[in-house]
Scaffold this motif. Structure first.
Motif, PDB file in Angstrom:
ATOM      1  N   ARG A 584      -2.659  -3.377  -5.137  1.00 44.63           N
ATOM      2  CA  ARG A 584      -3.559  -4.209  -4.383  1.00 44.63           C
ATOM      3  C   ARG A 584      -3.775  -4.093  -2.796  1.00 44.63           C
ATOM      4  NH1 ARG A 584      -3.877  -8.645  -7.936  1.00 44.63           N
ATOM      5  NH2 ARG A 584      -5.501  -9.329  -6.298  1.00 44.63           N
ATOM      6  N   HIS A 585      -2.828  -3.627  -2.246  1.00 45.66           N
ATOM      7  CA  HIS A 585      -3.152  -3.360  -0.838  1.00 45.66           C
ATOM      8  C   HIS A 585      -3.919  -2.235  -0.431  1.00 45.66           C
ATOM      9  CE1 HIS A 585      -2.474  -2.745   3.566  1.00 45.66           C
ATOM     10  NE2 HIS A 585      -1.868  -3.947   3.532  1.00 45.66           N
ATOM     11  N   PRO A 586      -5.051  -2.228   0.259  1.00 45.05           N
ATOM     12  CA  PRO A 586      -5.981  -1.310   0.231  1.00 45.05           C
ATOM     13  C   PRO A 586      -5.091   0.275   0.827  1.00 45.05           C
ATOM     14  CG  PRO A 586      -6.439  -2.980   2.103  1.00 45.05           C
ATOM     15  CD  PRO A 586      -5.394  -3.517   1.189  1.00 45.05           C
ATOM     16  N   TYR A 587      -4.048   0.101   1.498  1.00 51.51           N
ATOM     17  CA  TYR A 587      -3.277   1.147   1.907  1.00 51.51           C
ATOM     18  C   TYR A 587      -2.564   1.689   0.659  1.00 51.51           C
ATOM     19  CZ  TYR A 587       0.285   4.373   3.715  1.00 51.51           C
ATOM     20  OH  TYR A 587       1.160   5.318   3.969  1.00 51.51           O
ATOM     21  N   GLY A 618      -2.427  -7.243  15.012  1.00 49.96           N
ATOM     22  CA  GLY A 618      -2.865  -7.750  13.900  1.00 49.96           C
ATOM     23  C   GLY A 618      -2.305  -7.109  12.570  1.00 49.96           C
ATOM     24  N   CYS A 619      -3.240  -6.703  11.715  1.00 51.00           N
ATOM     25  CA  CYS A 619      -2.783  -6.020  10.647  1.00 51.00           C
ATOM     26  C   CYS A 619      -2.759  -4.546  11.165  1.00 51.00           C
ATOM     27  CB  CYS A 619      -3.696  -6.193   9.342  1.00 51.00           C
ATOM     28  SG  CYS A 619      -3.137  -4.982   7.935  1.00 51.00           S
ATOM     29  N   SER A 620      -1.586  -3.857  11.032  1.00 55.10           N
ATOM     30  CA  SER A 620      -1.653  -2.601  11.729  1.00 55.10           C
ATOM     31  C   SER A 620      -2.611  -1.491  11.025  1.00 55.10           C
ATOM     32  CB  SER A 620      -0.262  -1.986  12.087  1.00 55.10           C
ATOM     33  OG  SER A 620       0.300  -2.807  12.587  1.00 55.10           O
ATOM     34  N   PHE A 621      -2.768  -1.764   9.820  1.00 58.74           N
ATOM     35  CA  PHE A 621      -3.557  -0.878   9.118  1.00 58.74           C
ATOM     36  C   PHE A 621      -5.131  -0.944   9.294  1.00 58.74           C
ATOM     37  CE2 PHE A 621      -5.629   0.521   4.902  1.00 58.74           C
ATOM     38  CZ  PHE A 621      -5.216   1.583   4.893  1.00 58.74           C
ATOM     39  N   HIS A 622      -5.709  -2.132  10.168  1.00 56.42           N
ATOM     40  CA  HIS A 622      -7.054  -2.301  10.134  1.00 56.42           C
ATOM     41  C   HIS A 622      -7.669  -1.090  10.772  1.00 56.42           C
ATOM     42  CE1 HIS A 622      -6.169  -3.602  14.433  1.00 56.42           C
ATOM     43  NE2 HIS A 622      -7.363  -3.001  14.752  1.00 56.42           N
ATOM     44  N   PRO A 623      -7.336  -0.062  11.525  1.00 55.86           N
ATOM     45  CA  PRO A 623      -8.317   0.864  11.959  1.00 55.86           C
ATOM     46  C   PRO A 623      -8.742   1.836  11.064  1.00 55.86           C
ATOM     47  CG  PRO A 623      -6.329   0.619  13.570  1.00 55.86           C
ATOM     48  CD  PRO A 623      -6.069  -0.179  12.306  1.00 55.86           C
ATOM     49  N   ARG A 624      -7.934   1.842   9.942  1.00 57.14           N
ATOM     50  CA  ARG A 624      -8.164   2.742   8.722  1.00 57.14           C
ATOM     51  C   ARG A 624      -8.728   1.955   7.496  1.00 57.14           C
ATOM     52  NH1 ARG A 624      -3.035   6.381   7.817  1.00 57.14           N
ATOM     53  NH2 ARG A 624      -4.619   8.003   6.924  1.00 57.14           N
ATOM     54  N   CYS A 625      -8.800   0.536   7.532  1.00 57.15           N
ATOM     55  CA  CYS A 625      -8.909  -0.175   6.232  1.00 57.15           C
ATOM     56  C   CYS A 625     -10.331  -0.221   6.037  1.00 57.15           C
ATOM     57  CB  CYS A 625      -8.498  -1.559   6.353  1.00 57.15           C
ATOM     58  SG  CYS A 625      -8.683  -2.736   5.197  1.00 57.15           S
ATOM     59  N   PRO A 626     -10.789   0.166   4.645  1.00 64.37           N
ATOM     60  CA  PRO A 626     -12.072  -0.005   4.319  1.00 64.37           C
ATOM     61  C   PRO A 626     -12.714  -1.193   4.010  1.00 64.37           C
ATOM     62  CG  PRO A 626     -10.818   0.773   2.524  1.00 64.37           C
ATOM     63  CD  PRO A 626      -9.792   0.542   3.641  1.00 64.37           C
ATOM     64  N   ILE A 627     -11.874  -2.462   4.070  1.00 60.23           N
ATOM     65  CA  ILE A 627     -12.456  -3.761   3.817  1.00 60.23           C
ATOM     66  C   ILE A 627     -11.927  -4.450   5.152  1.00 60.23           C
ATOM     67  CG2 ILE A 627     -12.465  -3.445   1.333  1.00 60.23           C
ATOM     68  CD1 ILE A 627      -9.795  -5.216   1.608  1.00 60.23           C
ATOM     69  N   ALA A 628     -11.565  -4.025   6.056  1.00 61.58           N
ATOM     70  CA  ALA A 628     -11.024  -4.823   7.200  1.00 61.58           C
ATOM     71  C   ALA A 628     -12.147  -5.914   7.708  1.00 61.58           C
ATOM     72  CB  ALA A 628     -10.582  -3.845   8.257  1.00 61.58           C
ATOM     73  N   ILE A 655      -4.548 -10.171   4.172  1.00 63.97           N
ATOM     74  CA  ILE A 655      -5.178 -11.509   3.911  1.00 63.97           C
ATOM     75  C   ILE A 655      -6.477 -11.380   3.240  1.00 63.97           C
ATOM     76  CG2 ILE A 655      -4.372 -12.254   6.398  1.00 63.97           C
ATOM     77  CD1 ILE A 655      -7.119 -11.497   7.368  1.00 63.97           C
ATOM     78  N   ARG A 656      -6.848 -10.200   2.750  1.00 70.12           N
ATOM     79  CA  ARG A 656      -8.324 -10.260   1.952  1.00 70.12           C
ATOM     80  C   ARG A 656      -8.017  -9.908   0.498  1.00 70.12           C
ATOM     81  NH1 ARG A 656     -13.387  -7.776   4.681  1.00 70.12           N
ATOM     82  NH2 ARG A 656     -13.926  -9.437   3.406  1.00 70.12           N
ATOM     83  N   THR A 657      -6.848 -10.521  -0.056  1.00 70.53           N
ATOM     84  CA  THR A 657      -6.696  -9.670  -1.430  1.00 70.53           C
ATOM     85  C   THR A 657      -7.686 -10.291  -2.488  1.00 70.53           C
ATOM     86  OG1 THR A 657      -5.097 -11.800  -1.396  1.00 70.53           O
ATOM     87  CG2 THR A 657      -4.193  -9.445  -1.439  1.00 70.53           C
TER      88      THR A 657
HETATM   89  S1  SF4 Z   1      -7.966  -6.242   4.988  1.00 69.35           S
HETATM   90 FE1  SF4 Z   1      -7.439  -6.835   6.841  1.00 69.35          FE
HETATM   91  S2  SF4 Z   1      -5.091  -7.441   6.453  1.00 69.35           S
HETATM   92 FE2  SF4 Z   1      -5.980  -6.432   4.674  1.00 69.35          FE
HETATM   93  S3  SF4 Z   1      -5.237  -4.430   4.802  1.00 69.35           S
HETATM   94 FE3  SF4 Z   1      -7.280  -4.489   5.422  1.00 69.35          FE
HETATM   95  S4  SF4 Z   1      -6.941  -4.806   7.714  1.00 69.35           S
HETATM   96 FE4  SF4 Z   1      -5.067  -5.214   6.635  1.00 69.35          FE
END
Ligand code: SF4
Ligand SMILES: Nc1ncnc2c1ncn2[C@@H]1O[C@H](COP(=O)(O)OP(=O)(O)OP(=O)(O)O)[C@@H](O)[C@H]1O
Ligand code: SF4
Ligand SMILES: [Mg+2]
Lengths: 660, 331, 287
Positions: A584-587, A618-628, A655-657
């Motif tokens: 479920r998590h983009p990572y 914030g969410c530490s993954f955001h720089p690489r997240c495709p749906i941030a 936060i964007r599940t």
């Molecule tokens: S959508 Fe936002 S909270 Fe969810 S993993 Fe991506 S950066 Fe993080």
């Protein structure tokens, strides 16, 4: 895509290896590294060369580059554009390297000169600074202009490997020899680098010799695959054919013991018993004979040369291909019923955590202070608010990239490191035991195996014969004979060392067994045996297991639940199958997509794993997240693990599940 | 950079402070009584007590040390029992001769060391023999080299002088105190040439031990660096042997050799004390040899402080150079 | 602060194999032989000395071989061979004592610092590094000169400056070992601090300590000879190799052997030491 090889037989080969033999000197022994290899590489072709450690892959690479050590003895030919890289004068070989060859090596840190700026190193190959800059941009180095002035230790592993690739393709070579170019990299970075290699092939049209121990890596990018065993070619053919219709028993064994996201979780993994032959005393006949189930009288007599079993598909086996395939089918059916001695499946049932708690990690924080140069100290947030409960007898795998804090979490649970905040409760108050990645290094070199295992029995009052007996029993439990107690670690092989480490951990069965990448230093054929053993010990001794790995397919096999870590936080936690098949998590999704597997090839996750020295807010993954979204970067945002679906056992910190 | 330098200088100050403490403690532990040495054995009790008071020797140790330190800061090292001169003045007189010899030996050691490293690294027939000669060189006491040199090059061949710094009685005494330079400055090249001749034997005797050590370290780092992955990368780029050596091997090999050079200077300072003795070299070494038998402790202490501080300062510079050359070195 | 590479000990650590090529075993055998020979000469010196080394026994200034004096006689007619043997013996003892005490003190400091780490390590190593940053031979000369000439004072002076090097090396080795997983595995197996130090760390540092010490014999012998040359050894008329050269310098140009022979003896002894050191290193592996 895999089958549509651009390699056309009529075009002249870029490189031709013909009956190559290489013998090296180590101490006063001869190492017969390569014993008759022939292959050629066509223009624009990617040839994947696969083999276990010690099979001679790197020596082959060095032969092609004309860089064998001076005392190497060779015969045969190794032609690159018609020049023999074995026998041509040094100056001719050097010119060939300069104009037609490029090289990428495994460890980009040691392969770059530590005291020379990146730009200068690339310019050595590229002739000019402008060209160096262009190449650095072409291999996807962000901010290339500034990076020209950086030193290697200032770059991440992935960027360093890109620098190596930039140097390799400088001057548009016709062949790039890449020796394990992604082994030292994280999966997501590995996927990027593999994609880069292929796009460079498409742009420049150069060929690649891609050496790897991982069939999955070869499967991803190679047009053809060559399998090496003990200095000889076992099998070679178009990638898809070799992977789906392997003709050689060794390739079949490798394919069988290789873990994938689809491997069965309920049966013991297929193993390839035995070890590669000693290169100082190579066997006369088929080198695979001692490990081969199908071995016949003919096999051991004289060298078995590769023969064509189908157009463009070679295999070095005396048996007809039908017989090999038939036998393997039969063996597979037999394995359906668990053979005696390895009873049951490796992981145990996917029970939900219930019963008593074995480990309770509550809001644990761990911060290191590391040197930041110029005498300053910098904080490194290795664990940031981790909570995790492991039930009695349960197995939890922790996955994540390097630097995500997996090992630190394990060490904090083991009590080897003090948590900087939060609490660790052990259900039984007993100290957990731990198995390390490098089993050899975890055994005191000058003490015997018996001393080491017996050390754990010191607290218990018992006579000497009793102790000897307990040690022997512990060894028997991991499948080792009792006389191993008398030897030291250096006399054991890698797999045996890991078994000794397990015997030491379980001679007094702990309630919790911690495993830190216990298989990542082992060849595939040995790794599956150790995984089976851990599963069996866990069931027989009723231990809870926390298993750290960077390999999702291993995690899925060994664990009931999987926790995915990113920069010191757990971002997803749930049932093993659920996490792997319904991430479920983009990572997690990116991680699963990056697992080199047959056929799969989703776009690689961009960017480097961020540094725990500067975790993004914030969410530490955001720089690489495709749906941030914009809020994801908000410093006040702390995505918490929240249950989804019924039962709430699958938890995700995003936060964007709803988008997913 | 500024931080690096200031940190190293701070460390240097601490070490020199410890050095002064060591020398002070030695002075206190010495069985020689300075008052007796100054007044002679027949002095009256009162005279002794008076002198003790005058020298501050009746005060508690910490305050004595404090006085000692403040005196040091004013370049006051006390009086020599033997020469009855201020030690600072004595040292100033003898330092130039020693400095010239030590500098010359250092340059020789560097040149010889590099040559040895290169000669033993290359594959040639004499390499094995040369390596044995090296072990022998490293095992020979400097004084044996010195007297051997005198026997061969002075007595047997008559090529080189055996004693002193110069054959000229009217050699210039300034402005630098280094005869080789002063000869040139005074427009008398014959003085310079003659001084060089005098330097050869003592310089060689001093330089051979350190040269072997430097050569060995340089050699092993050259050999080690040739086997590194980045040299393999450089070869794979198709660079010529020469530029691989120059840009990748040699550069990364200089660090250890530089450290070794810094450390060898300590040995060389001790060697100077011995060698000057053999060659009647009018420098600090001879000054010390004359001070030792008569128990002229303030003189010995002064020499120790001077050489010790010089050694620490040189090694601090080596350290800073190294940090500048290698981007990985953490401050 | 006093740490840093100012103090990095490089005293003969980075020494490449000197006589390689001749086969490891042959070198080790030669080394063992030379070591045994040196020791034997030292221990048997009183028995094999042809004459009393302290008394005039013949005409002064006889050349080697003359009147049965193998190495000649000195300025007052003492047998040079006997004096060399006696000097060999005292040098041997001096080397043994300094190295043993250096290993003991340095080993203890290194073991404690390396095993405990943290503040203990920090304090001990600052002290060690400060000593290492001073020029050892110069300090030894100063100490010996201040205490006055005597055999015990020489040993004390050299001993004081000799241990920090061992402490550094042994501590470094222990820290490297301590970073290996085997120490953590032992901790998890229930081993306490002391058991860790003595059983899981110390044995690993022994080969390094032995190699370091044996590579060090040569330079120690030269340092001792230098002190003796400056008159900082035993007082006359004791036979000492360095001093015998120094005192007879004035005879160099007429009767060269009087000052040269004792110096050559120092060289031979140091050469044996160096070759034996290389052999030990070859045997125990490069560290
Ligand atoms: S959508 Fe936002 S909270 Fe969810 S993993 Fe991506 S950066 Fe993080
Ligand atoms: N003792 C330590 N001192 C300083 N930093 C440390 C220490 N131990 C771990 N770290 C740092 O903490 C971070 C997390 O380390 P950890 O070893 O847990 O990562 P990992 O996920 O296991 O990575 P890998 O797959 O490389 O083993 C890394 O950046 C690491 O460099
Ligand atoms: S030749 Fe024989 S031993 Fe070798 S793979 Fe074929 S059947 Fe097995
Ligand atoms: Mg790890």
């Amino acid at each position: 895509m895999l089958d549509s090889s651009p390699h056309v037989a009529e075009t002249p080969a870029v490189a031709e290896i013909d009956a190559l033999h290489v013998t090296l000197r180590r101490g006063d022994q001869d190492i017969h590294a390569i014993r008759g290899m022939s292959l050629d590489i066509g223009p624009g072709e990617i040839l994947g060369l696969v083999g276990e450690s010690g099979s001679g892959k790197s020596v082959l690479a060095m032969s092609m580059l004309g860089l064998l050590p001076g005392d190497a003895r060779t015969s045969g030919r190794c032609l690159v554009h018609g020049d023999d890289m074995l026998s041509a004068p040094a100056e001719v070989r050097r010119r060939r390297r300069r104009s037609s060859l490029g090289a990428v090596f495994q460890d980009p840190m040691t392969s770059l000169n530590p005291t020379m700026r990146i730009g200068a190193q690339v310019a050595e190959a590229a002739e000019s600074d402008e060209e160096a800059l262009r190449l650095l941009k072409a291999v996807g180095i962000p901010d290339a202009h500034r990076r020209m002035g950086a030193f290697p230790h200032e770059l991440s592993g992935g960027l360093r490997q890109r620098v190596m690739i930039a140097m390799a393709v400088a001057g548009s070579p016709s062949l790039v020899v890449a020796d394990e170019p992604t082994t030292a990299l994280d999966v997501t970075v590995q996927a990027q680098v593999l994609a880069l290699l292929r796009s460079l092939r498409d742009q420049i049209g150069c060929s690649f010799l891609l050496i790897t121990h991982d069939l999955g890596v070869a499967a991803r990018v190679a047009d053809r695959v060559a399998v090496m065993y003990a200095g000889r070619l076992a099998e070679m053919g178009p990638t898809g054919v070799v992977l789906r219709e392997a003709a050689h028993p060794y390739s079949l064994g490798l394919l069988g013991s290789r873990l994938s996201l689809g491997s069965s979780r309920t049966e013991p993994l297929a193993t390839l018993p035995g070890e590669v032959p000693d290169p100082t005393r190579p066997p006369a006949g088929c080198p695979f004979a001692p490990r081969c189930d199908l071995v016949t009288d003919r096999c051991a007599q004289e060298p078995v040369d590769p023969v064509e079993v189908a157009p463009g598909h070679l295999s070095a086996c005396v048996l007809p291909i039908e017989q090999v395939r038939g036998a393997t089918e039969k063996a597979r059916e037999k394995e359906g019923a668990p053979p005696a001695g390895t009873s049951g499946h490796p992981a145990g049932s996917s029970t939900q955590p219930q019963g008593d708690v074995a480990v309770d990690v509550r809001r644990v924080v761990k911060t290191f202070w590391v040197k930041a140069g110029r005498g300053r100290k910098q904080r490194l947030a290795a664990l940031r608010d981790i909570s995790l409960t492991v039930a009695d007898g349960e197995s939890v795998a922790i996955v994540g990239e390097s630097g995500s804090g997996k090992s630190t979490l394990l060490r904090v649970i083991a009590g080897l490191e003090h948590a900087g905040g939060g609490e660790i409760a052990l259900g039984h108050g007993v100290r957990p035991q731990m198995v390390f990645q490098d089993a050899g290094a975890s055994l005191t070199p000058w003490l015997t195996v018996g001393d080491l295992i017996g050390e754990r029995l010191r607290r218990e009052r018992m006579s000497k014969p009793q102790r000897v007996e307990r040690v022997a029993a512990a060894l028997a439990q991991v499948g080792l004979p009792a006389d191993v107690a008398g030897v030291r670690a250096a006399q054991l092989s890698g797999g045996q060392r890991q078994r000794v480490a397990l015997a030491r951990a379980t001679v007094v069965p702990p309630k919790v067994l911690l495993c830190d990448e216990p298989t990542s230093a082992l060849d595939v054929s040995l790794a599956s045996g150790v995984i089976n053993l851990i599963g069996r010990l866990r069931r027989e001794l009723g231990m809870a297991v926390v298993f750290v790995t960077h390999d999702l397919s291993v995690a899925r096999i060994v664990a009931d639940r999987i926790a995915v870590m990113y920069l010191g936080r757990i971002v997803e936690l749930g049932d093993a199958e659920d996490v792997v098949h319904h991430p479920r998590h983009p990572y997690t999704r990116a991680l699963i997509g990056a697992v080199p597997d047959f056929g799969a090839d989703p776009p690689a996750l961009p960017g480097d794993p961020a540094s725990p020295l500067r975790p993004p807010p914030g969410c530490s993954f955001h720089p690489r997240c495709p749906i941030a979204a914009e809020v994801c970067a908000d410093p006040d945002l702390h995505p918490r693990l929240l249950g989804i679906g019924h039962g709430q056992v699958h938890q995700v910190a995003c936060i964007r599940t709803e988008v997913l | 950079m500024i931080q690096l330098v200031s940190k190293r200088l701070g460390a240097m100050a601490v070490i020199i402070l410890v050095l002064t403490a060591v020398v002070f403690a030695l002075q206190k532990a010495s069985p020689f009584d300075p008052v007796h040495s100054m007044l002679g054995p027949s002095a009256s009790r009162e005279a002794v007590a008076q002198q003790r008071h005058a020298l501050g020797l009746d005060q508690p140790l910490p305050s004595q040390y404090w006085h000692y330190l403040t005196a040091l800061l004013h370049a006051d090292l006390g009086m020599s029992y033997r020469t009855r001169h201020p030690i600072t003045a004595d040292l100033a007189t003898f330092l130039p001769a020693t400095a010239e010899l030590a500098l010359f030996a250092l340059v020789l050691a560097l040149v010889l060391g590099t040559a040895l490293a290169v000669a033993t690294t290359l594959r040639w027939r004499g390499a094995g023999v040369l390596r044995f000669v090296l072990v022998a060189g490293a095992s020979t006491p400097a004084f044996l080299l010195a007297i051997g040199g005198i026997l061969i090059f002075y007595q047997l061949l008559g090529w080189l002088p055996a004693t002193g710094r110069t054959s000229f009685t009217d050699a210039p005494t300034g402005p630098t105190g280094l005869l080789t330079l002063d000869g040139l400055l005074a427009g008398r090249p014959e003085v310079t040439l003659d001084a060089m001749g005098h330097l050869v034997l003592p310089g060689l005797a001093l330089a051979i031990g350190p040269a072997v050590s430097i050569g060995r370290v340089l050699r092993s780092s050259l050999v080690g660096n040739r086997r590194t992955d980045y040299v393999r990368t450089a070869m794979a780029k198709g660079l010529s042997e020469g530029s691989v050596l120059r840009k990748h091997v040699v550069r990364n090999s200089l660090g250890p050799a530089l450290s070794m050079t810094g450390l060898q200077i300590g040995l060389m300072f001790a060697g100077v004390l011995v060698i000057e003795n053999v060659f009647s070299w009018p420098g600090i070494g001879q000054y010390t040899s004359l001070s030792i038998p008569v128990g002229d402790f303030p003189a010995i202490a002064g020499v120790t402080l001077l050489l010790g501080a010089g050694f620490v300062a040189i090694n601090t510079i080596v350290d800073i150079l190294q940090a500048v050359a290698d981007p990985r070195i953490d401050v | 602060m006093a740490t840093g590479s100012t103090a990095t000990p490089v005293r003969s650590r980075a020494r490449p194999r000197l006589l390689s090529g001749g086969g490891t075993t042959r070198l080790s055998q030669a080394a063992a032989g030379l070591f045994a020979l040196t020791t034997l000469i030292a221990l048997l010196a009183p028995l094999i000395e042809p004459y009393d080394p302290l008394l005039p026994v013949g005409q002064p200034q006889l050349a080697p071989g003359e009147q049965g004096f193998l190495l000649g006689t000195d300025s007052i007619g003492r047998d040079i061979l006997s004096r060399v043997l006696a000097g060999w013996q005292s040098s041997w003892w001096a080397a043994v004592i300094v190295i043993a005490s250096g290993l003991l003190v340095g080993g203890l400091v290194g073991l404690v610092a390396g095993t405990f780490g943290g503040i203990v390590d920090n304090v001990l190593m600052r002290i060690t590094d400060t000593f290492l940053a001073l020029p050892a031979p110069v300090i030894a000369i100063a100490v010996a000169a201040t205490l006055g000439p005597s055999f015990a004072h020489t040993l004390l002076a050299v001993g004081i400056v000799w241990w920090p090097f061992y402490a550094r090396i042994i501590r470094g080795e222990i820290r490297t070992l301590a970073a290996r997983p085997h120490v953590e595995a032992a901790r998890l197996a229930g081993a306490g601090r002391i058991r860790l130090g003595l059983r899981h760390l110390l044995p690993g540092a022994v080969p390094t300590a032995v190699v370091t010490a044996s590579l060090d014999v040569g330079s120690l012998l030269l340092t001792l000879a230098g002190l003796s040359f400056l008159g900082l050894g035993q007082s006359a008329p004791a036979a000492e190799l360095g001093a015998d050269t120094a005192k007879n310098l004035s005879f160099l140009l007429q009767d060269w052997w009087i000052p040269v022979v004792p110096g050559v003896a120092v060289m031979v002894m140091a050469l044996f030491g160096n070759i034996a050191g290389d052999g030990v290193r070859n045997l125990l592996g490069d560290r």
